[in-house]
Structure formats: C-alpha cells, structure tokens
Motif scaffolding. Structure first.
Motif, PDB file in Angstrom:
ATOM      1  N   ARG A  33       0.838  -1.198   0.000  1.00  0.00           N
ATOM      2  CA  ARG A  33       0.000   0.000   0.000  1.00  0.00           C
ATOM      3  C   ARG A  33       0.880   1.259   0.000  1.00  0.00           C
ATOM      4  NH1 ARG A  33      -2.379   3.668   3.667  1.00  0.00           N
ATOM      5  NH2 ARG A  33      -4.471   4.311   3.018  1.00  0.00           N
ATOM      6  N   GLY A  34       0.626   2.132  -0.957  1.00  0.00           N
ATOM      7  CA  GLY A  34       1.376   3.380  -1.043  1.00  0.00           C
ATOM      8  C   GLY A  34       2.754   3.246  -1.653  1.00  0.00           C
ATOM      9  N   LYS A  35       3.147   2.022  -2.034  1.00  0.00           N
ATOM     10  CA  LYS A  35       4.470   1.828  -2.648  1.00  0.00           C
ATOM     11  C   LYS A  35       4.382   2.171  -4.133  1.00  0.00           C
ATOM     12  CE  LYS A  35       6.453   0.345   1.105  1.00  0.00           C
ATOM     13  NZ  LYS A  35       6.799  -1.077   1.284  1.00  0.00           N
ATOM     14  N   SER A  36       5.208   3.099  -4.570  1.00  0.00           N
ATOM     15  CA  SER A  36       5.184   3.532  -5.967  1.00  0.00           C
ATOM     16  C   SER A  36       6.230   2.772  -6.775  1.00  0.00           C
ATOM     17  CB  SER A  36       5.449   5.034  -6.060  1.00  0.00           C
ATOM     18  OG  SER A  36       6.730   5.349  -5.524  1.00  0.00           O
ATOM     19  N   PHE A  37       5.985   2.722  -8.076  1.00  0.00           N
ATOM     20  CA  PHE A  37       6.924   2.078  -8.992  1.00  0.00           C
ATOM     21  C   PHE A  37       6.730   2.691 -10.369  1.00  0.00           C
ATOM     22  CE2 PHE A  37       8.152  -1.557 -11.797  1.00  0.00           C
ATOM     23  CZ  PHE A  37       9.495  -1.567 -11.450  1.00  0.00           C
ATOM     24  N   TRP A  38       7.767   3.363 -10.855  1.00  0.00           N
ATOM     25  CA  TRP A  38       7.697   4.069 -12.120  1.00  0.00           C
ATOM     26  C   TRP A  38       6.528   5.061 -12.096  1.00  0.00           C
ATOM     27  CZ3 TRP A  38       8.769  -0.724 -15.700  1.00  0.00           C
ATOM     28  CH2 TRP A  38      10.121  -1.052 -15.594  1.00  0.00           C
ATOM     29  N   PHE A  39       5.548   4.891 -12.982  1.00  0.00           N
ATOM     30  CA  PHE A  39       4.434   5.837 -13.076  1.00  0.00           C
ATOM     31  C   PHE A  39       3.248   5.425 -12.203  1.00  0.00           C
ATOM     32  CE2 PHE A  39       5.203   3.200 -16.808  1.00  0.00           C
ATOM     33  CZ  PHE A  39       4.236   2.225 -16.633  1.00  0.00           C
ATOM     34  N   ALA A  40       3.347   4.321 -11.481  1.00  0.00           N
ATOM     35  CA  ALA A  40       2.269   3.884 -10.587  1.00  0.00           C
ATOM     36  C   ALA A  40       2.515   4.454  -9.193  1.00  0.00           C
ATOM     37  CB  ALA A  40       2.198   2.362 -10.537  1.00  0.00           C
ATOM     38  N   GLU A  41       1.553   5.232  -8.696  1.00  0.00           N
ATOM     39  CA  GLU A  41       1.693   5.829  -7.365  1.00  0.00           C
ATOM     40  C   GLU A  41       1.504   4.809  -6.255  1.00  0.00           C
ATOM     41  OE1 GLU A  41       0.027  10.334  -8.352  1.00  0.00           O
ATOM     42  OE2 GLU A  41      -1.293   8.854  -7.412  1.00  0.00           O
ATOM     43  N   ASP A  42       0.695   3.795  -6.516  1.00  0.00           N
ATOM     44  CA  ASP A  42       0.346   2.814  -5.497  1.00  0.00           C
ATOM     45  C   ASP A  42       0.149   1.471  -6.191  1.00  0.00           C
ATOM     46  OD1 ASP A  42      -0.738   1.240  -3.494  1.00  0.00           O
ATOM     47  OD2 ASP A  42      -2.097   2.780  -2.749  1.00  0.00           O
ATOM     48  N   LEU A  43       0.948   0.482  -5.819  1.00  0.00           N
ATOM     49  CA  LEU A  43       0.885  -0.818  -6.484  1.00  0.00           C
ATOM     50  C   LEU A  43      -0.362  -1.616  -6.117  1.00  0.00           C
ATOM     51  CD1 LEU A  43       4.644  -1.847  -6.311  1.00  0.00           C
ATOM     52  CD2 LEU A  43       3.304  -1.454  -8.386  1.00  0.00           C
ATOM     53  N   THR A  44      -1.119  -1.154  -5.110  1.00  0.00           N
ATOM     54  CA  THR A  44      -2.375  -1.829  -4.780  1.00  0.00           C
ATOM     55  C   THR A  44      -3.565  -1.194  -5.493  1.00  0.00           C
ATOM     56  OG1 THR A  44      -2.778  -0.448  -2.825  1.00  0.00           O
ATOM     57  CG2 THR A  44      -1.487  -2.448  -2.507  1.00  0.00           C
ATOM     58  N   ALA A  45      -3.314  -0.169  -6.296  1.00  0.00           N
ATOM     59  CA  ALA A  45      -4.369   0.507  -7.065  1.00  0.00           C
ATOM     60  C   ALA A  45      -3.895   0.664  -8.501  1.00  0.00           C
ATOM     61  CB  ALA A  45      -4.705   1.859  -6.450  1.00  0.00           C
ATOM     62  N   TYR A  46      -4.801   1.100  -9.374  1.00  0.00           N
ATOM     63  CA  TYR A  46      -4.459   1.267 -10.780  1.00  0.00           C
ATOM     64  C   TYR A  46      -3.591   2.505 -10.994  1.00  0.00           C
ATOM     65  CZ  TYR A  46      -8.345   4.578 -10.485  1.00  0.00           C
ATOM     66  OH  TYR A  46      -9.170   5.606 -10.116  1.00  0.00           O
ATOM     67  N   ASP A  47      -2.823   2.503 -12.066  1.00  0.00           N
ATOM     68  CA  ASP A  47      -2.105   3.711 -12.467  1.00  0.00           C
ATOM     69  C   ASP A  47      -2.948   4.441 -13.499  1.00  0.00           C
ATOM     70  OD1 ASP A  47      -0.769   3.203 -15.415  1.00  0.00           O
ATOM     71  OD2 ASP A  47      -0.914   1.336 -14.278  1.00  0.00           O
ATOM     72  N   ASP A  48      -3.005   5.756 -13.410  1.00  0.00           N
ATOM     73  CA  ASP A  48      -3.867   6.539 -14.307  1.00  0.00           C
ATOM     74  C   ASP A  48      -3.109   7.708 -14.927  1.00  0.00           C
ATOM     75  OD1 ASP A  48      -3.550   7.916 -11.987  1.00  0.00           O
ATOM     76  OD2 ASP A  48      -5.655   8.437 -11.722  1.00  0.00           O
ATOM     77  N   LEU A  49      -1.908   7.427 -15.412  1.00  0.00           N
ATOM     78  CA  LEU A  49      -1.131   8.467 -16.070  1.00  0.00           C
ATOM     79  C   LEU A  49      -1.851   8.981 -17.322  1.00  0.00           C
ATOM     80  CD1 LEU A  49       1.623   9.926 -15.781  1.00  0.00           C
ATOM     81  CD2 LEU A  49       2.561   8.273 -17.398  1.00  0.00           C
ATOM     82  N   ILE A  50      -2.532   8.073 -18.023  1.00  0.00           N
ATOM     83  CA  ILE A  50      -3.306   8.463 -19.209  1.00  0.00           C
ATOM     84  C   ILE A  50      -4.749   8.698 -18.770  1.00  0.00           C
ATOM     85  CG2 ILE A  50      -4.059   7.795 -21.519  1.00  0.00           C
ATOM     86  CD1 ILE A  50      -1.668   5.914 -21.655  1.00  0.00           C
ATOM     87  N   LYS A  51      -5.146   9.969 -18.728  1.00  0.00           N
ATOM     88  CA  LYS A  51      -6.506  10.317 -18.313  1.00  0.00           C
ATOM     89  C   LYS A  51      -7.344  10.621 -19.551  1.00  0.00           C
ATOM     90  CE  LYS A  51      -5.052  12.198 -13.840  1.00  0.00           C
ATOM     91  NZ  LYS A  51      -5.598  11.091 -13.044  1.00  0.00           N
ATOM     92  N   LEU A  52      -8.559  10.113 -19.572  1.00  0.00           N
ATOM     93  CA  LEU A  52      -9.465  10.318 -20.693  1.00  0.00           C
ATOM     94  C   LEU A  52     -10.408  11.478 -20.408  1.00  0.00           C
ATOM     95  CD1 LEU A  52     -10.412   6.577 -21.379  1.00  0.00           C
ATOM     96  CD2 LEU A  52      -8.644   7.929 -22.501  1.00  0.00           C
ATOM     97  N   PRO A  53     -10.800  12.223 -21.434  1.00  0.00           N
ATOM     98  CA  PRO A  53     -11.749  13.336 -21.228  1.00  0.00           C
ATOM     99  C   PRO A  53     -13.177  12.855 -21.050  1.00  0.00           C
ATOM    100  CG  PRO A  53     -11.162  13.180 -23.538  1.00  0.00           C
ATOM    101  CD  PRO A  53     -10.325  12.154 -22.829  1.00  0.00           C
ATOM    102  N   PHE A  54     -13.388  11.549 -21.098  1.00  0.00           N
ATOM    103  CA  PHE A  54     -14.724  10.973 -20.962  1.00  0.00           C
ATOM    104  C   PHE A  54     -14.575   9.617 -20.271  1.00  0.00           C
ATOM    105  CE2 PHE A  54     -12.898  10.418 -25.173  1.00  0.00           C
ATOM    106  CZ  PHE A  54     -12.726   9.037 -25.210  1.00  0.00           C
ATOM    107  N   SER A  55     -15.692   9.039 -19.893  1.00  0.00           N
ATOM    108  CA  SER A  55     -15.686   7.746 -19.213  1.00  0.00           C
ATOM    109  C   SER A  55     -16.245   6.677 -20.145  1.00  0.00           C
ATOM    110  CB  SER A  55     -16.508   7.811 -17.923  1.00  0.00           C
ATOM    111  OG  SER A  55     -16.481   6.567 -17.256  1.00  0.00           O
ATOM    112  N   ILE A  56     -15.544   5.550 -20.243  1.00  0.00           N
ATOM    113  CA  ILE A  56     -15.974   4.428 -21.057  1.00  0.00           C
ATOM    114  C   ILE A  56     -16.579   3.366 -20.144  1.00  0.00           C
ATOM    115  CG2 ILE A  56     -15.226   2.626 -22.673  1.00  0.00           C
ATOM    116  CD1 ILE A  56     -12.907   4.427 -23.464  1.00  0.00           C
TER     117      ILE A  56
END
Length: 596
Positions: free
Chosen positions: A442-465
């Motif tokens: 929990r809370g451990k980051s790796f590269w572009f992932a802020e938290d390895l127990t959650a998803y990484d969201d470096l690419i944000k979409l202007p809408f929701s799919i």
C-alpha cells in the motif's frame, strides 16, 4: 411502384422540428425533476433537523441535570491511535490511525480517520418501565481522564451509567459498561447494541475498495468466521464473539465478552462523495441481575497479517486472501516470498519482478512440457489436416477417432497440455487476492504507478468508457499487448474446428486479451505488472525452446519412428473415451436406421 430512396425535404424539416420539440420537452422536465429533487433534499434535511432536535430534547428530559451545552471532548493517544471521546452519547467520536495516511490526489499526508465528523455512532437501547425507548447515544455524559483511561458518567432517573474506556498498547481500546440502579428503571433483560457507520473512502480506486468493504464477524467461541457483503445480514441463530466492518486495508471491530445475539445488519453502497458504504448493525447483549455490567473491546486496526494473528481471536481471517488452498498459497508462499525479497532493500516493483521469476522457475518443468507439446502439435499438423480432409464428409465420431489415432501413434498426449493451465488457475486467483490486499504494498510507488495496490492513471481520458473508466492504465495496456503477442505465437498451433456451428478458437483467443484490459484497467497495478513480466517470460521461453532447445526436424523424425513402432497400450482414460465414442456412434447409427 415508386421506390423510396430516402427522406424528402419536407420529411427532413418535419423530423428536425419534432427533434427540437422533443429536446425542449426533455430539458423542461429535466429542470422540473431537478427542482423537485432539490425540494425533496431540503425537506429531508428539515426532517433530519427536526428529528435531531427531538432526540436532543428527549435526552434533556431524560438527563435534566446536564444540558446539551455541556458537551465536551476528551482525548487519548498512543503511538498507533489518536482517539476523541464525546460526552454526547459517551461515544468514541474520532479515530485516527497515526501511522497511515489516506489517499488524496493532492495531499499525500492526509490523515487517515475511521471515525470522524459524525460518520459513526453507537449506543445501547432499552425500554424504561413506562415503555419509553432509551438509547445511550442520546444521553449526555460527564467525562474524566486518568492516565490512559476515560470514564464517562451519566445520571438517568436515579440510575448511573458509566462507560470506561482504557487505551491499551497498539490498536486496542477496552470498553466497560457499568450501571447502578438500572434495575429500578427498566424491566428489560437485554439491551440492543446499535451501530451506524458510514465508511469513508481512503484508497485510490473507489470500485475496488467498495468491493472489499463488508461486514465481518466470528462466532462459535472464535472458531468460526464469516463475512457478509449482501444488503441484509441475518445471524439471529449465532452468538457473535465480535462484529466488524472491514475496508480494503483497515477494520473497525467491537468484541463482546459474552457475545452478541439476535444479530441483524444492513449495508448499502454510496455511489458518490467521500463515503463508500453505509452500515447498520443491531445485536443484543444481556443484563445481569437487572444491571448492565458488560466488558467490550474496540479494535481499530490495519489488516496486517502478523498483527491480526497476534490477537488470537481469528482476526487473521478478516484479510481476504482466499479460501482453502488459495488462502494457504498466499499465506505460506507468496507473502513470505515477497517479505523475504523486500527485506533485501529493493523497490516493491522489483521485488514483484524477482518474485515472478522465482514462480516461473518453479513452474519451468511444467511450462517446458507444455511448449514441447505445442511444438509437436505443430509438426503433426499436416497429418491432422489430411485426416480432416479424408473424412470431411464422414461421421464426426469417425473423424475424431482417426484424429486420436494419429495422436496416439505419434506419442502425443493432448491431456498433457491441460496440466499447465490447471496448475496456473489457482496461482492466478491467489495473486488476484494477493496484490489488492497486501498492506506492505500500500502506497508503494513504482515508475508511473503511485500505489501498487491501485491502478495507475497516467493516461486520463476526457470521458468515461463503460466498464473501463476515465483512464487507461499503462501497466494494463502493456500487459494486454504482451498477451496478444503471446497469443499470436501460440494460436498457430491450435487446431480449428471442422464442424459447422463450432466457434473459432483463434478468434476467442484474440478476444481474451482485449477483455483482460477491461479487467486490469481498474485493478491493482502490481497485479498488471506481475502478469506483464510473467507473459514476457513466457514469450522468451517459447523463443528459447523453439530456436535453442527443440529441433523440429528431430521431433518429426521421432514422431515418424513412433508411428513405425507398435502403438502404446491405451491408458484408462483414452480407452474410456474411445468406448464412449464408439457407443455414441452405434447409437447414432441405430437412430438413423429407426428413422428409415
């Protein structure tokens, strides 16, 4: 007859006017609905204020010696917990876990509170002799602090009620209830413990945390454990030793020395805002000799396996590592393996990388057999195609028998290819449980992932799919691409169905990685990273086996040699399959004869 090739000019104008009218009506009724919802919210707030005022007045009537203006706050603190107690209801009004922070996109040091801002309230409810309902959460208590103990005292129609809280080391708060003269006030033999709790969001990934938030409880003298994610919980036949509400990494649990009976609960999702779910729990506790003298304990704790096991109260079952073999695999293999690797002082992401390699090395004999079988299947593909062509118009059973004969003569066991898949299924599910519930990640980051127990969201979409969300996980994308490459390298060895109506397995194999993206996009990035590394290693293994270890010419020569030898005696399973096919073929012939 004149053919209609489309809409004429008048029709287009009529359609446009009608569309504008429909849009106007939709906007009008949408505004009307919004106004009505605002009025309903205002009316509901007004009713809530009236209810609160009525309860305050009732509390003042029951406890005339203390006014609501005298409500006080007192505090206790140790290294792990910071607690606040309110004289209104004698409750724990605030619980902060000092060594943990809550997720906040902007503030990385946001304090983590389980209880605060009136999101949790509890009390004991009973009736007085006049039939009037009394709930201790509506009473006003007088607090006093001595060392690590808070005593809250309330006078109620000549009876004295005391709540005594003692903060023990770590995450335990002892809670004693003592009364004097209560027998003169009530004839009830039980009080109902009522706990209302709106669980606050504290992790990144609302859907994932919401899924892990549920009732949890033990019974049968702490020997049995269960959890309940249904809307309604009904455990009226069991005596619960403790009842709790768990989140993804934390839990609030209350234990009763003599247990809770007639337990009922309700939970419901909260779709937006700072809260995930609302919980309501009712359970009865017994009076003794007309007085309410019971011992309880609150536990506000992280779901850390060694800590949970140290209490010896079956708390370790709260951690959802999977049932039976799956749970044992996580407890005795993956968690110790990760802890050992991370103790070397390397980053969490690289610890997962090394763990993946170790797992692959352990599975390497099985994987080698799988890929060798795949290579052999590719070599005998021309002969299988020849059988399919020869028996194209024949009975499907006959074609299947001849195909199995080719495999048997070549010494190829198709069932051997199922073993690696069967071995990997429990590993897949165990890791699916491991990564979102391993608090050390929990809370451990790796590269572009802020938290390895959650998803990484470096690419944000202007809408929701739908089913994907408003972001794209880079780890999930990378994993999907690697699985596609792996599929392309292995799909060529798959025999295509010759019968009409049978699905094309190649198409299904290519669809699977795409659907996997939807699954991984909102899952723990540590899980996506693991599967990326795992499938990348699979690709390397295939290339090494194909170009270094296995020689297709030698395999082909070996198969031809096997064909010249006397066929191996049928195994029990092969014999049974052949007999079943022969029986089915005879039945089919008999049915055709009967029709004629």
């Amino acid at each position: 007859m004149q053919q209609n090739n489309g809409l004429d000019k008048n029709q287009l104008i009529s359609f446009g006017v009608l569309s504008l009218l429909l849009i106007g009506f939709m906007l009008y009724f949408q505004n009307r609905q919004a106004s009505t919802e605002q009025e309903n919210i205002a009316n509901q707030a007004k009713k809530t204020e009236q209810t609160t005022a009525a309860k305050a007045n009732a509390a003042t009537e029951l406890n005339a010696n203390v006014t609501p203006n005298a409500i006080q706050k007192v505090n206790l603190k140790n290294d792990e917990l910071s607690l606040e107690f309110s004289s209104l209801g004698g409750q724990v009004s605030s619980v902060r876990l000092n060594q943990y922070n809550a997720y906040d996109g902007k503030n990385k040091n946001k304090p983590l509170y389980l209880f605060s801002n009136k999101n949790a309230e509890y009390g004991f409810e009973f009736k007085d002799k006049a039939g009037k309902i009394v709930n201790t959460k509506d009473l006003v208590f007088t607090p006093s602090v001595a060392g690590n103990t808070v005593t809250l005292t309330s006078q109620l129609s000549g009876a004295t009620i005391q709540f005594i809280y003692t903060l023990s080391p770590k995450y335990t708060l002892d809670f004693k209830v003592r009364t004097q003269g209560l027998a003169n006030l009530t004839s009830d033999k039980n009080a109902t413990f009522k706990w209302n709790y709106n669980v606050r969001e504290s992790e990144k990934g609302r859907a994932q945390e919401q899924t892990h938030t549920e009732f949890t409880y033990a019974f049968d003298n702490y020997k049995a454990y269960d959890y309940d994610a249904r809307s309604e919980m009904d455990e009226t036949k069991e005596t619960l030793n403790w009842i709790g509400v768990k989140q993804q990494f934390f839990a609030a649990v209350i234990e009763a020395q003599h247990g809770f009976t007639q337990s009922k609960g309700y939970q419901d999702n909260i779709e937006t805002g700072e809260y995930l779910k609302k919980f309501n729990y009712d359970g009865q506790v017994a009076f003794t000799g007309g007085e309410f003298n019971q011992d309880f304990a609150w536990y506000f704790m992280p779901l850390d396996l060694p800590l949970l096991k140290s209490y010896n109260k079956n708390f370790d079952e709260i951690l959802p590592l999977g049932w039976s073999f799956i749970g044992s695999l996580n407890r005795h293999v993956f968690m110790p393996m990760y802890n050992l690797i991370s103790s070397w002082g390397i980053a969490a992401g690289w610890a997962i990388f090394i763990m993946t390699i170790i797992v692959k090395l352990i599975l390497s004999p099985v994987m080698y057999k799988q890929h060798k079988l795949s290579a052999m299947m590719k070599v005998i593909r021309p002969e299988i195609d020849e059988v399919n062509k020869k028996y194209k118009d024949a009975d499907p059973m006959k074609k299947q028998q001849e195909t199995m004969a080719v495999y048997r003569k070549a010494g190829v066991n198709q069932l051997a290819g199922c073993l690696p898949a069967l071995v990997q299924v429990p590993l897949f599910y165990a890791l699916f449980r491991f990564f979102p519930n391993m608090i050390d990640l929990r809370g451990k980051s790796f590269w572009f992932a802020e938290d390895l127990t959650a998803y990484d969201d470096l690419i944000k979409l202007p809408f929701s799919i739908p089913f994907l969300g408003d972001h794209l996980s880079i780890f999930a994308l990378a994993c999907t691409i690697v699985i596609l490459i792996y599929t392309m390298m292995t799909a060529g060895n798959m025999q295509q169905p010759q019968q009409e109506g049978m699905p094309n397995m190649k198409v299904l194999m290519y669809i699977f990685p795409v659907t996997f993206l939807f699954f991984l996009n909102t899952s723990a990035s540590g899980l996506s990273w693991y599967y990326f590394v795992s499938n990348a290693i699979n690709i390397i293994i295939i290339l090494v086996i194909k170009y270094v270890i296995l020689d297709e010419k030698k395999i082909h020569a070996q198969i031809q040699e096997n064909k010249q030898k006397a066929p191996k005696p049928e195994g029990r399973f092969q014999k049974r399959m052949r007999e079943m096919m022969e029986q089915a073929q005879e039945q089919q012939k008999q049915q055709q004869k009967n029709k004629k």
